[in-house]
Motif scaffolding. Structure first.
Motif, mmCIF file in Angstrom:
data_model
loop_
_atom_site.group_PDB
_atom_site.id
_atom_site.type_symbol
_atom_site.label_atom_id
_atom_site.label_comp_id
_atom_site.label_asym_id
_atom_site.label_seq_id
_atom_site.Cartn_x
_atom_site.Cartn_y
_atom_site.Cartn_z
ATOM 1 N N MET A 98 0.837 -1.191 0.000
ATOM 2 C CA MET A 98 0.000 0.000 0.000
ATOM 3 C C MET A 98 0.881 1.253 0.000
ATOM 4 S SD MET A 98 -3.374 0.296 2.286
ATOM 5 C CE MET A 98 -4.414 -0.996 1.666
ATOM 6 N N SER A 99 0.517 2.208 -0.808
ATOM 7 C CA SER A 99 1.356 3.393 -0.957
ATOM 8 C C SER A 99 1.236 4.276 0.273
ATOM 9 C CB SER A 99 0.951 4.164 -2.207
ATOM 10 O OG SER A 99 -0.287 4.788 -1.970
ATOM 11 N N SER A 100 2.068 5.305 0.363
ATOM 12 C CA SER A 100 2.016 6.221 1.496
ATOM 13 C C SER A 100 1.065 7.373 1.235
ATOM 14 C CB SER A 100 3.418 6.773 1.768
ATOM 15 O OG SER A 100 3.846 7.482 0.618
ATOM 16 N N GLN A 101 0.432 7.337 0.028
ATOM 17 C CA GLN A 101 -0.539 8.397 -0.270
ATOM 18 C C GLN A 101 -1.702 8.338 0.725
ATOM 19 O OE1 GLN A 101 -1.324 6.906 -4.166
ATOM 20 N NE2 GLN A 101 -0.790 8.884 -5.102
ATOM 21 N N PRO A 102 -2.210 9.512 1.127
ATOM 22 C CA PRO A 102 -3.417 9.468 1.961
ATOM 23 C C PRO A 102 -4.567 8.827 1.176
ATOM 24 C CG PRO A 102 -2.435 11.663 1.942
ATOM 25 C CD PRO A 102 -1.741 10.881 0.888
ATOM 26 N N ARG A 103 -5.375 8.014 1.873
ATOM 27 C CA ARG A 103 -6.460 7.293 1.185
ATOM 28 C C ARG A 103 -7.794 7.968 1.482
ATOM 29 N NH1 ARG A 103 -3.183 3.673 3.510
ATOM 30 N NH2 ARG A 103 -4.576 3.520 5.296
ATOM 31 N N ILE A 104 -8.535 8.124 0.425
ATOM 32 C CA ILE A 104 -9.844 8.780 0.559
ATOM 33 C C ILE A 104 -10.917 7.861 0.018
ATOM 34 C CG2 ILE A 104 -11.263 10.748 -0.190
ATOM 35 C CD1 ILE A 104 -8.683 12.366 -0.388
ATOM 36 N N LEU A 105 -11.967 7.680 0.814
ATOM 37 C CA LEU A 105 -13.124 6.911 0.332
ATOM 38 C C LEU A 105 -14.259 7.898 0.048
ATOM 39 C CD1 LEU A 105 -14.633 4.275 -0.228
ATOM 40 C CD2 LEU A 105 -15.279 4.248 2.193
ATOM 41 N N ILE A 106 -14.868 7.711 -1.125
ATOM 42 C CA ILE A 106 -15.975 8.579 -1.510
ATOM 43 C C ILE A 106 -17.258 7.748 -1.515
ATOM 44 C CG2 ILE A 106 -16.882 10.081 -3.328
ATOM 45 C CD1 ILE A 106 -13.842 10.071 -4.355
ATOM 46 N N ILE A 107 -18.210 8.117 -0.680
ATOM 47 C CA ILE A 107 -19.519 7.441 -0.756
ATOM 48 C C ILE A 107 -20.470 8.420 -1.416
ATOM 49 C CG2 ILE A 107 -21.343 6.244 0.482
ATOM 50 C CD1 ILE A 107 -19.468 5.635 2.686
ATOM 51 N N GLU A 108 -20.808 8.109 -2.639
ATOM 52 C CA GLU A 108 -21.589 9.045 -3.467
ATOM 53 C C GLU A 108 -22.294 8.223 -4.536
ATOM 54 O OE1 GLU A 108 -23.323 11.497 -5.280
ATOM 55 O OE2 GLU A 108 -21.786 12.904 -4.559
ATOM 56 N N ASP A 109 -23.601 8.426 -4.680
ATOM 57 C CA ASP A 109 -24.334 7.584 -5.632
ATOM 58 C C ASP A 109 -24.348 8.147 -7.044
ATOM 59 O OD1 ASP A 109 -25.962 9.651 -4.816
ATOM 60 O OD2 ASP A 109 -27.781 8.535 -5.277
ATOM 61 N N ASP A 110 -23.916 9.390 -7.199
ATOM 62 C CA ASP A 110 -23.868 9.975 -8.540
ATOM 63 C C ASP A 110 -22.552 9.556 -9.197
ATOM 64 O OD1 ASP A 110 -23.548 11.573 -10.764
ATOM 65 O OD2 ASP A 110 -24.413 13.363 -9.823
ATOM 66 N N ARG A 111 -22.684 8.686 -10.179
ATOM 67 C CA ARG A 111 -21.499 8.059 -10.782
ATOM 68 C C ARG A 111 -20.584 9.105 -11.432
ATOM 69 N NH1 ARG A 111 -18.571 4.225 -9.539
ATOM 70 N NH2 ARG A 111 -20.418 2.957 -9.129
ATOM 71 N N LYS A 112 -21.173 10.045 -12.119
ATOM 72 C CA LYS A 112 -20.338 11.049 -12.820
ATOM 73 C C LYS A 112 -19.557 11.877 -11.816
ATOM 74 C CE LYS A 112 -23.298 11.567 -16.828
ATOM 75 N NZ LYS A 112 -24.745 11.520 -16.502
ATOM 76 N N MET A 113 -20.251 12.226 -10.742
ATOM 77 C CA MET A 113 -19.601 13.010 -9.696
ATOM 78 C C MET A 113 -18.457 12.223 -9.067
ATOM 79 S SD MET A 113 -19.452 15.675 -7.766
ATOM 80 C CE MET A 113 -20.702 16.676 -7.023
ATOM 81 N N SER A 114 -18.710 10.976 -8.734
ATOM 82 C CA SER A 114 -17.654 10.233 -8.034
ATOM 83 C C SER A 114 -16.469 9.943 -8.976
ATOM 84 C CB SER A 114 -18.204 8.940 -7.421
ATOM 85 O OG SER A 114 -18.871 8.189 -8.390
ATOM 86 N N ASP A 115 -16.767 9.682 -10.249
ATOM 87 C CA ASP A 115 -15.665 9.480 -11.198
ATOM 88 C C ASP A 115 -14.792 10.723 -11.289
ATOM 89 O OD1 ASP A 115 -16.535 6.971 -11.672
ATOM 90 O OD2 ASP A 115 -17.383 7.359 -13.667
ATOM 91 N N ALA A 116 -15.453 11.878 -11.403
ATOM 92 C CA ALA A 116 -14.693 13.126 -11.506
ATOM 93 C C ALA A 116 -13.885 13.355 -10.242
ATOM 94 C CB ALA A 116 -15.639 14.294 -11.736
ATOM 95 N N LEU A 117 -14.485 13.036 -9.077
ATOM 96 C CA LEU A 117 -13.773 13.242 -7.813
ATOM 97 C C LEU A 117 -12.539 12.360 -7.733
ATOM 98 C CD1 LEU A 117 -16.705 13.584 -5.230
ATOM 99 C CD2 LEU A 117 -15.089 15.347 -5.959
ATOM 100 N N VAL A 118 -12.700 11.093 -8.127
ATOM 101 C CA VAL A 118 -11.550 10.182 -8.085
ATOM 102 C C VAL A 118 -10.441 10.712 -8.984
ATOM 103 C CG1 VAL A 118 -10.740 7.890 -8.777
ATOM 104 C CG2 VAL A 118 -12.867 8.126 -7.492
ATOM 105 N N SER A 119 -10.839 11.084 -10.175
ATOM 106 C CA SER A 119 -9.852 11.574 -11.127
ATOM 107 C C SER A 119 -9.152 12.823 -10.598
ATOM 108 C CB SER A 119 -10.555 11.853 -12.459
ATOM 109 O OG SER A 119 -9.768 12.668 -13.270
ATOM 110 N N GLY A 120 -9.949 13.752 -10.086
ATOM 111 C CA GLY A 120 -9.372 14.993 -9.591
ATOM 112 C C GLY A 120 -8.502 14.775 -8.377
ATOM 113 N N LEU A 121 -8.972 13.932 -7.449
ATOM 114 C CA LEU A 121 -8.194 13.706 -6.225
ATOM 115 C C LEU A 121 -6.898 12.961 -6.520
ATOM 116 C CD1 LEU A 121 -11.052 12.894 -3.679
ATOM 117 C CD2 LEU A 121 -9.621 14.932 -3.797
ATOM 118 N N GLU A 122 -6.948 12.046 -7.492
ATOM 119 C CA GLU A 122 -5.715 11.350 -7.846
ATOM 120 C C GLU A 122 -4.708 12.313 -8.456
ATOM 121 O OE1 GLU A 122 -7.024 7.827 -9.920
ATOM 122 O OE2 GLU A 122 -7.173 6.715 -8.012
ATOM 123 N N SER A 123 -5.208 13.262 -9.262
ATOM 124 C CA SER A 123 -4.296 14.282 -9.800
ATOM 125 C C SER A 123 -3.712 15.112 -8.671
ATOM 126 C CB SER A 123 -5.026 15.232 -10.739
ATOM 127 O OG SER A 123 -5.710 14.538 -11.720
#
Lengths: 230, 471
Positions: free
Chosen positions: A1-26
């Motif tokens: 497991m990497s040393s990056q902080p881990r974030i869990l997103i609980i969100e039912d809007d798929r587009k929103m959560s995809d964008a969040l994952v992408s943005g947070l990973e950047s």
């Protein structure tokens, strides 16, 4: 497991959560999403995230119930609530239930990142903010004054506060919502305040940038403003 | 105060009541008059017949064959029964044998008619030569072998005088009675309508404050009770419809927020990750429009929240001046930038009672509106004065003004006037409707001065504490 902080997103809007994952990973985080409470519980135990982004309107199970359950189970993680029901009562209710912060939808992504950073920084040893300096722009907190290239700038109190805020968030994008809340201390959002912010930024820019060849204060269309060396 | 003022319905009721009464009195008087006249005429006929019988016994031919009337049977001359009686006696050929002195030589009716006094008394009204009328009867009487026709009558003058007096009495008494009846009618109508007044005032109050209240139903069985129940039913349905509408606005705004949030986050993340210039511009445009859309949604939510707020009760009491200065401070930089000068004249420092946060928002919107229309290097005048028991704040700009027919519409939701501000920021079209809703929620009122020939002058009147009994 990497040393990056881990974030869990609980969100039912798929587009929103995809964008969040992408943005947070950047932004340098590791992010995973769950679209329901059950999936969320499973991932909380499996992933052991440092921070949970929790949407309140979820199918089957309300976000607040999930939060209550997590706190009952004694699970230690930071929780940032995202919701479109953005009233004072909701906010108080969320914070009472054990959320660490609260952001109303629609939020500005730079602000979300700033909040996440702030929440996670609380866990880490505080780093020295460093001297308030960007390029040849310096701020002196003691005298509440700023200078560029050694040349003092004639700023009003509000302009200084604005510049200080931008300096503290240097390199980051600062949205109008953040300025309205943190500089103008406006609790509710309304149209005229955006005009005020735009005019104030334009005036600040005239003072700190216009006489100089290197422009520090940039408008990022659609996002907000940013103070950085080009 | 309202009860003293004659209302339409009450006056109409009284009018109809008096009219019907007048008609009734008139018919009644006419019947009484006619009956009285007939009764007196009958009495007269009766008297005359008796008189004829009496007179027959008193007539005699004297020594020279002259017909005479025996006068000596009166015990006293004053009680002379026949004093106002006319009498004429003719023989069958028509020759006048006797004429009472009361006739003063005038004939009592003309020549003898065919069969006059033969079988009936031939009662009739005749006109004497002096113009007076008399009611007479005729009777054939045989005496000393001669056939005599006795005509006997009473002057109608006293009777007609009496009837005229009676008529005069009626003419005076009926209007008097009608005036009394009108006054009584007003009183009765007022009493009858008083519960309606109470209901009306109550209903007005309800529609002004909130639709949750219901009318009191003192007695559900009488007409007013039915009306109150019908009112309450109507209020219930209205309340439901309004709540539904409000809920719809709030729900719609919430539902819009979620996709707006997605669009924004997707767009912002995309921008943050660097895209090529063409799509970057597109995303920026989308984000700017999203932001505007979001402002509209926020304003709609605010409107529905203010609408749903309970009736005014525990408002804060605070002076207006610091609030105006706060708003001016917030918008100062915009004014300065547009070189718009704002002048202040606070001629009253009376505190007002209102929801401070909401009122601040209303003032921000009104000032922002003035700024939008204020020309470069113009002045906005802000002035507070007392207007009756209200504190009046006016905000006057030197812009193009508002055409008279748009002065109410500018407060409508999403209304953009025919004089849009040149160049400056487009708004949501909700700022002034928010201001109006807020000011009215605080029991104040807001309007544009219709008397302005140039520029626009927004007038806000707010309750000062001294005259707000219980809020």
């Amino acid at each position: 497991m990497s040393s990056q902080p881990r974030i869990l997103i609980i969100e039912d809007d798929r587009k929103m959560s995809d964008a969040l994952v992408s943005g947070l990973e950047s932004a340098g985080y590791y992010a995973e999403t769950a679209s329901s409470g059950e999936e969320g519980f499973y991932l909380v135990h499996k992933l052991r995230p440092d921070l949970l982004l929790l949407d309140l309107t979820l199918p089957h199970r309300n976000g607040l119930e999930i939060l209550r359950q997590l706190r009952q189970d004694g699970i230690d993680l930071r929780v940032l609530i995202l919701t479109s029901h953005n009233t004072v009562e909701d906010r108080v209710e969320g914070l009472k239930t054990g959320a660490d912060d609260y952001l109303g939808k629609p939020f500005s992504f730079p602000e979300l990142v700033a909040r996440i950073d702030a929440l996670l920084r609380r866990m880490l040893p505080t780093s020295d903010p460093g001297p308030l300096r960007i390029g040849d722009l310096t701020l002196d907190l003691r005298t509440q004054s700023a200078a560029r290239n050694g040349q003092p700038l004639d700023l009003t109190q509000r302009e200084f506060d604005l510049l200080l805020y931008l300096t503290q968030n240097r390199g980051r994008i600062v949205s109008r919502e953040m300025l309205a809340r943190d500089i103008w201390r406006e609790t509710s959002r309304f149209t005229p305040i955006n005009n005020v912010i735009d005019v104030q930024i334009a005036r600040l820019r005239r003072k700190i940038d216009d006489p100089f060849s290197v422009k520090l204060l940039q408008t990022v269309r659609g996002l907000g403003f940013c103070l950085r060396e080009p | 105060m309202k009860l003293l003022k004659p209302t339409n319905l009450r006056s109409r009721l009284t009018f109809w009541y008096v009219a019907v009464l007048a008609l009734l009195l008139f018919v009644y008087a006419a019947i009484v008059f006619a009956f009285q006249y007939a009764a007196m005429t009958r009495q007269m006929l009766h008297d005359e017949i008796q008189d004829v019988v009496t007179v027959e016994g008193l007539l005699y031919f004297d020594a020279v064959g002259q017909l005479q009337l025996r006068q000596d049977y009166f015990s006293r001359p004053q009680s002379h029964l026949l004093v106002d009686r006319y009498m004429e006696v003719r023989d069958i050929s028509g020759k006048v044998l006797y004429r009472s002195p009361t006739l003063r030589g005038m004939p009592l009716d003309g020549p003898i008619r065919n069969g006059e006094g033969d079988r009936s008394f031939n009662e009739r009204v005749v006109r004497l030569e002096n113009g007076n009328h008399a009611f007479i009867i005729s009777h054939i009487h045989g005496m000393d072998g001669r056939i005599l026709l006795i005509r006997l009558g009473y002057s109608l003058v006293p009777l007609r005088d009496r009837m005229l007096q009676f008529l005069l009495l009626l003419v005076i008494a009926i209007p008097l009675a009608l005036i009394l009846a009108a006054m009584a009618g007003q009183g009765i109508a007022r009493r009858a309508l008083r519960p309606i007044h109470t209901l009306t005032e109550h209903a007005t109050h309800i529609s002004a404050s909130n639709l949750h209240d219901r009318l009191e139903v003192p007695n559900s069985d009488d007409e007013l009770g039915h009306m109150a129940l019908a009112f309450n039913h109507l209020l219930g349905r209205l309340d439901g419809a309004f709540q539904q509408l409000r809920r719809f606005t709030a729900d719609a705004a919430h539902e819009l927020r979620a996709p707006l949030a997605s669009i924004r986050t997707v767009g912002e993340v995309a921008l943050g990750q660097g895209t090529e210039a063409g799509s970057r511009k597109a995303i920026e445009d989308i984000l700017e429009e999203t932001s505007r859309l979001n402002e509209t949604v926020d304003s709609l939510l605010l409107l529905s929240r203010v609408e749903a707020a309970e009736a005014p009760g525990q408002f804060e009491i605070f002076p207006l001046r610091p609030l105006v200065e706060e708003v001016a401070g917030l918008l100062g930089v915009m004014m300065e930038d547009a070189e718009v000068k704002v002048t202040y004249a606070f001629e009253t420092d009376k505190p007002i009672q209102a929801d401070r946060n909401l009122l601040r928002l209303a003032l921000v919107n009104v000032m922002h509106n003035a700024w939008k229309f204020a020309p470069h290097r113009s002045t906005i005048q802000v002035r507070s004065v007392m207007a009756g028991d209200m504190v009046q704040l006016s905000i006057q700009d030197e812009g193009p003004g508002i055409p008279p027919n748009e002065q109410e519409q500018v407060f409508n939701r999403f209304y953009t006037g025919s004089n849009p501000p040149g160049g400056r920021q487009k708004g949501t079209g909700l700022g002034l409707s928010i201001a109006k809703l807020v000011v009215e929620r605080c029991s104040g009122n807001i309007a544009f001065d219709s008397g302005m020939t140039s520029g626009a002058r927004c007038i806000i009147q707010l309750r000062s504490i001294a005259h707000n009994p219980n809020g």
